[in-house]
Design an enzyme around this catalytic site. Structure first.
Site, mmCIF file in Angstrom:
data_model
loop_
_atom_site.group_PDB
_atom_site.id
_atom_site.type_symbol
_atom_site.label_atom_id
_atom_site.label_comp_id
_atom_site.label_asym_id
_atom_site.label_seq_id
_atom_site.Cartn_x
_atom_site.Cartn_y
_atom_site.Cartn_z
ATOM 1 N N VAL A 100 28.677 80.103 -57.562
ATOM 2 C CA VAL A 100 28.974 80.547 -58.803
ATOM 3 C C VAL A 100 30.750 79.687 -58.997
ATOM 4 C CG1 VAL A 100 27.271 81.817 -59.912
ATOM 5 C CG2 VAL A 100 29.883 82.641 -59.003
ATOM 6 N N SER A 101 31.573 79.583 -58.381
ATOM 7 C CA SER A 101 32.890 78.899 -58.573
ATOM 8 C C SER A 101 33.182 78.393 -56.713
ATOM 9 C CB SER A 101 33.259 79.893 -58.857
ATOM 10 O OG SER A 101 34.941 79.610 -58.976
ATOM 11 N N SER A 102 33.642 77.472 -57.090
ATOM 12 C CA SER A 102 34.079 77.348 -55.657
ATOM 13 C C SER A 102 35.556 76.649 -56.389
ATOM 14 C CB SER A 102 33.282 76.232 -55.871
ATOM 15 O OG SER A 102 33.390 74.948 -56.753
#
Length: 329
Positions: A100-102
């Site tokens: 969901v996030s990087s």
């Protein structure tokens, strides 16, 4: 571990981080990523990425393995640090096994920041706070007097970004909210940069920009750079590079991919053809897209552009008023 050992370990990691950061900067330099604005070299050399990525996940057979800077094993801490300064994207947040996030690949971040063409005194809005690292790079370049605003929908992401930024000594404005709505209370902006992909340009962004503002955003596996010409109006071309980002949360569902039957494998495997498919999804079926792609000599990304005019938004090949144009909303 005694206090003396802790100090020695901390110094070792600090020295290793400085050396790894310098090596990363040399690598980005060699790639030509900031050729358009070499001042970013000093910025990347100064901002410590490891303070923004206290842990990340690497893919292993059957899932992900967590690497973190507080591991009791010094070899694992070193492995974590070397990974932070590799020129690679890092998975920083998972939910139910889904990314969901990087933190984006540093050379891609460098190229995007150079293409943003910031000038001293510019007010910048970043869509997608991530770890806070990109906002720190902007704050280092522009100064810390409220010129940089970053927004994210997820409170846990903005809270972590605030903590990372404070630990590194930077204080851009971090807002929890829907990036598609912009941040009207911080407008007007001279630059908007998004680090998440969108199906179309949110109208709110244009109304929060000064005339002449530049918007750089991922769209359809590419990056488009728009100049805001007037209220609700903007136009520009795609950059040469591919770009794959996590979709904007709250930005609406992506259309389903149509079946590729009848399209030769060499086209299906071609990055530029897949870009055309993503850009024209919902307007052209894959067979029509393939016919156009062959007829036009397998066009590079820079031949494509985007126009926003009031309620209308369309992508095009070569000419905004030419025969090849596809509505995005």
């Amino acid at each position: 571990m005694g206090a003396h050992d802790l100090d020695r370990d901390h110094k070792h990691l600090t020295d290793l981080a400085a050396a790894a950061r310098a090596a990363l900067v040399r690598e980005i330099d060699a790639s030509g990523a900031w050729a358009a604005d070499p001042v970013w070299r000093e910025v990347f050399l100064a901002v410590p990425r490891h303070l923004f990525v206290p842990y990340y996940y690497v893919g292993v057979v059957g899932g992900y393995e967590r690497r973190w800077g507080e591991s009791p094993d010094p070899r694992n801490r070193e492995r974590w640090l070397r990974g932070v300064y590799a020129d690679a994207p890092l998975a920083t947040r998972l939910r139910d096994g889904e990314l969901v996030s990087s933190s984006s690949q540093p050379s891609l971040m460098a190229m995007m920041l150079a293409e943003l063409r910031v000038r001293d005194g510019d007010r910048v809005l970043e869509i997608g706070a991530g770890t806070g690292y990109n906002a720190a790079l902007l704050a280092h370049r522009l100064g810390d007097d409220g010129l940089v605003t970053t927004v994210d929908l997820e409170p846990e992401i903005t809270e972590a970004a605030r903590q990372h930024l404070a630990a590194a000594g930077y204080h851009p404005v971090v807002v929890t909210g829907d990036g598609a709505r912009g941040v009207p209370e911080r407008a007007p902006f001279d630059r908007i940069i998004a680090t998440c992909t969108l199906p179309s340009i949110p109208p709110a962004w244009l109304f929060q920009c000064r005339p002449g503002a530049r918007i750089l955003t991922p769209l359809a596996t590419g990056l488009v750079a728009l100049t805001v010409t007037d209220t609700g109006q903007a136009e520009g071309h795609f950059l040469h590079t591919p770009a794959y980002f996590v979709p904007l949360r709250g930005g609406g569902p992506e259309p389903e991919q149509a079946p590729l039957g009848g399209v030769p494998r060499r086209a299906r495997d071609d990055e530029l053809f897949r870009f055309l498919l993503a850009l024209t999804r919902g307007s052209l079926d894959p067979q029509e897209a393939y016919a156009l792609w062959e007829r036009e000599g397998q066009p590079q990304r820079e031949r494509y552009g985007l126009t926003v005019s009031g309620e209308r938004e369309w992508a095009w090949l070569d000419d905004p008023e030419g025969p090849y144009a596809w509505p995005l909303r």
